[in-house]
Design an enzyme around this catalytic site. Structure first.
Site, PDB file in Angstrom:
ATOM      1  N   GLU A 172     -13.211  47.411  42.398  1.00 53.12           N
ATOM      2  CA  GLU A 172     -13.413  47.834  41.009  1.00 53.12           C
ATOM      3  C   GLU A 172     -14.105  46.784  40.148  1.00 53.12           C
ATOM      4  O   GLU A 172     -13.497  46.166  39.274  1.00 53.12           O
ATOM      5  CB  GLU A 172     -12.078  48.228  40.370  1.00 53.12           C
ATOM      6  N   GLU A 360      -8.375  54.287  46.927  1.00 52.86           N
ATOM      7  CA  GLU A 360      -7.142  54.365  46.133  1.00 52.86           C
ATOM      8  C   GLU A 360      -7.059  55.731  45.470  1.00 52.86           C
ATOM      9  O   GLU A 360      -8.071  56.259  44.996  1.00 52.86           O
ATOM     10  CB  GLU A 360      -7.102  53.334  44.981  1.00 52.86           C
TER      11      GLU A 360
HETATM   12  C1  GBH Z   1      -6.519  50.440  40.101  1.00 51.00           C
HETATM   13  O1  GBH Z   1      -7.207  50.467  38.899  1.00 51.00           O
HETATM   14  C2  GBH Z   1      -6.398  49.031  40.629  1.00 51.00           C
HETATM   15  O2  GBH Z   1      -7.328  48.793  41.667  1.00 51.00           O
HETATM   16  C3  GBH Z   1      -5.015  48.690  41.091  1.00 51.00           C
HETATM   17  O3  GBH Z   1      -4.920  47.318  41.267  1.00 51.00           O
HETATM   18  C4  GBH Z   1      -4.003  49.238  40.116  1.00 51.00           C
HETATM   19  O4  GBH Z   1      -2.710  48.830  40.383  1.00 51.00           O
HETATM   20  C5  GBH Z   1      -4.105  50.741  40.162  1.00 51.00           C
HETATM   21  O5  GBH Z   1      -5.385  51.179  39.897  1.00 51.00           O
HETATM   22  C6  GBH Z   1      -3.173  51.470  39.192  1.00 51.00           C
HETATM   23  O6  GBH Z   1      -3.513  51.145  37.881  1.00 51.00           O
HETATM   24  O7  GBH Z   1      -4.720  49.578  29.925  1.00 51.00           O
HETATM   25  O8  GBH Z   1      -5.336  51.636  28.873  1.00 51.00           O
HETATM   26  O9  GBH Z   1      -6.905  49.814  28.927  1.00 51.00           O
HETATM   27  C7  GBH Z   1      -7.392  51.768  38.331  1.00 51.00           C
HETATM   28  C8  GBH Z   1      -8.350  51.764  37.179  1.00 51.00           C
HETATM   29  C9  GBH Z   1      -8.828  50.824  35.098  1.00 51.00           C
HETATM   30  C10 GBH Z   1      -6.732  51.840  35.438  1.00 51.00           C
HETATM   31  C11 GBH Z   1      -8.282  50.167  33.855  1.00 51.00           C
HETATM   32  C12 GBH Z   1      -6.155  51.160  34.231  1.00 51.00           C
HETATM   33  C13 GBH Z   1      -6.638  50.177  32.127  1.00 51.00           C
HETATM   34  C14 GBH Z   1      -6.444  51.154  31.044  1.00 51.00           C
HETATM   35  N1  GBH Z   1      -7.789  51.090  36.033  1.00 51.00           N
HETATM   36  N2  GBH Z   1      -7.195  50.905  33.273  1.00 51.00           N
HETATM   37  S1  GBH Z   1      -5.807  50.477  29.586  1.00 51.00           S
END
Ligand code: GBH
Length: 454
Positions: A172, A360
């Site tokens: 990512e 994922e």
């Molecule tokens: C993935 O990200 C990651 O690869 C993994 O490590 C993680 O544990 C998993 O998903 C579950 O989250 O806080 O409202 O600003 C997924 C994509 C992008 C999801 C950023 C959370 C933050 C949103 N992520 N997003 S916010």
């Protein structure tokens, strides 16, 4: 079984790979053991006010010590593949230079335990835990980090490719660039302007490309190289030709600085025009490196976006979802099962990718241990069943997705949310490290056993 399975309506192809995914800092713990150097997530999580409740990954799931038991859990579920990440600062405590042999030995032992359990390892080289020593020199703002990453990636591949056949460079790119350097909510916690962020994104995709080349140069022959990206998934508002056409345009533009430049070796005209003087500085040679051919593309798929056709220059607009849109336990995690149809399908349509994985997919739930000691996460089961139904739909139409990695096996350190959000299909009592398989574990084991949903 056999032929009958192929005609079952919701069957997956024979040999489809079922797995789970984790990341080093989220599960390993043992943050100060066996010569591991500091990463930006140690610094960030130990800085007051950065993570929920001040939580850190110092112990996490203690996977560093418990991996044999956890791999047994994977085996019991019937998993045939497992995606894990290597902690860069366990291998190079200072990011570059001297090697920490104990770090290399840990991953060799851990991978051997997977192989003994009949589980094929898929290794991610960078899941956000940049060595702090490199951040001290600017992190991804410094172009040298891209080369340091390639050197590290090539080294790990040279040591593990006798037992690991699939490597992913980065996890990512969008997330670590934008959350870490623009929004400041992930490590290293910076809020830089858009010109700097665009340059950082360029260094990160360059790091990916240089790493692809380094892995190919150093790994055993037959090693397969890809990445795990989280493209913005642009579902058509409704499935009519005009909105589907808009979804294709949107996918390319919304991912212009990540997957699109990696697949095409050019930034889209609209992306460069929109940034104007803030566009990244790059050379044609760098673009060729960024677009180094891949053996597979992995995508992490969670929340959807929706687009509709529009008469303007872009040909599409993004729709803001109503506040009533269904969500899981994380505010960002709206539920859009058809994302697992459209994400691989759009990539296949746009770039003719021949091998894809869902690296994922999963969900947070407000899990509780019931009086009988079990965890009945019916919402996660609902989520998984619906997303998988759409993945099956894509595959049955010829989209070449070869495997699915559920995020995650265990509840773990959910970055800025600390331990407050649970994504596991196995519950972890963090006080005792006890593991309790949830209802979703039984569901997933059953899907794997039948190789399908029907
Ligand atoms: C993935 O990200 C990651 O690869 C993994 O490590 C993680 O544990 C998993 O998903 C579950 O989250 O806080 O409202 O600003 C997924 C994509 C992008 C999801 C950023 C959370 C933050 C949103 N992520 N997003 S916010």
């Amino acid at each position: 079984p056999g032929d009958a399975a192929a005609t079952r309506p919701l069957a997956f192809p024979k040999g489809f790979l079922w797995g789970s995914a984790t990341a080093s800092y989220q599960v390993e713990g043992a943050a100060k053991e066996d010569g591991r150097g500091h990463s930006i997530w140690d610094t960030f999580s130990h800085t007051q006010g950065k993570t929920h409740n001040g939580d850190t990954g110092d112990v996490a799931d203690d996977y560093y010590h418990r991996y044999r038991d956890d791999i047994r859990l994977m085996k019991d579920l019937g998993l045939t593949v497992c995606r894990f990440s290597v902690s860069w600062s366990r291998i190079f405590p200072n990011g570059t230079g001297s090697i920490n042999q104990q770090g290399v030995d840990f991953y060799k032992k851990m991978v051997d335990a997977m192989l003994e359990a009949g589980i094929q390892p898929y290794c991610t080289l960078y899941h956000w835990d940049l060595p702090q020593a490199l951040q001290d020199k600017g992190g991804w703002e410094n172009r040298d980090t891209a080369q340091a990453f390639a050197d590290y990636a090539g080294y790990v591949a040279s040591k593990l490719s006798d037992r690991v056949k699939h490597f992913m460079t980065t996890n990512e790119i969008r997330s670590f660039v934008e959350l870490g350097y623009r929004e400041g909510i992930h490590a290293p916690g910076l809020r830089l302007d858009r010109a700097k962020v665009a340059q950082i994104a360029h260094h990160a995709v360059l790091g990916h490309g240089l790493a692809v080349q380094a892995i190919r140069a150093k790994a055993a022959s037959g090693t397969r190289v890809g990445l795990a990206e989280n493209p913005t998934v642009t579902n058509p508002a409704i499935e009519t030709p005009e909105h589907i056409a808009a979804a294709h345009k949107a996918f390319r533009e919304e991912n212009a600085m990540y997957l699109s430049v990696i697949m095409e070796g050019r930034y889209t005209d609209l992306y460069l025009k929109q940034l104007g003087a803030d566009a990244p500085k790059f050379t044609p040679e760098e673009l060729r490196t960024i677009a180094s051919p891949l053996d597979f593309v992995g995508i992490n798929v969670y929340a959807p976006t929706y687009v509709r056709a529009d008469a303007g220059e872009r040909g599409y607009v993004m729709i803001t979802p109503p506040t009533s849109f269904p969500k899981m336990a994380s505010p960002w995690l709206t539920v859009g099962p058809e994302s697992l149809y459209w994400a691989p399908k759009l990539i296949h349509d746009l770039w003719k990718v021949k091998e894809m994985y869902i690296t994922e997919n999963g969900a947070s739930s407000d899990d509780v241990v019931a009086a009988d000691g079990h965890v009945y996460d019916t919402d996660r089961v609902m989520y998984l069943r619906n997303y998988l139904t759409h993945l099956q739909r894509a595959i049955s139409q010829g989209v070449p997705v070869k495997g699915y990695f559920l995020w995650s096996l265990l509840d773990n350190f959910e970055w800025a949310d600390g331990y407050s959000k649970r994504f596991g299909i196995v519950y972890v009592d963090f006080a005792t490290q006890k593991r309790i398989p949830k209802l979703s574990s039984q569901f997933y084991a059953d899907v794997i056993r039948r190789n399908g949903l029907g």
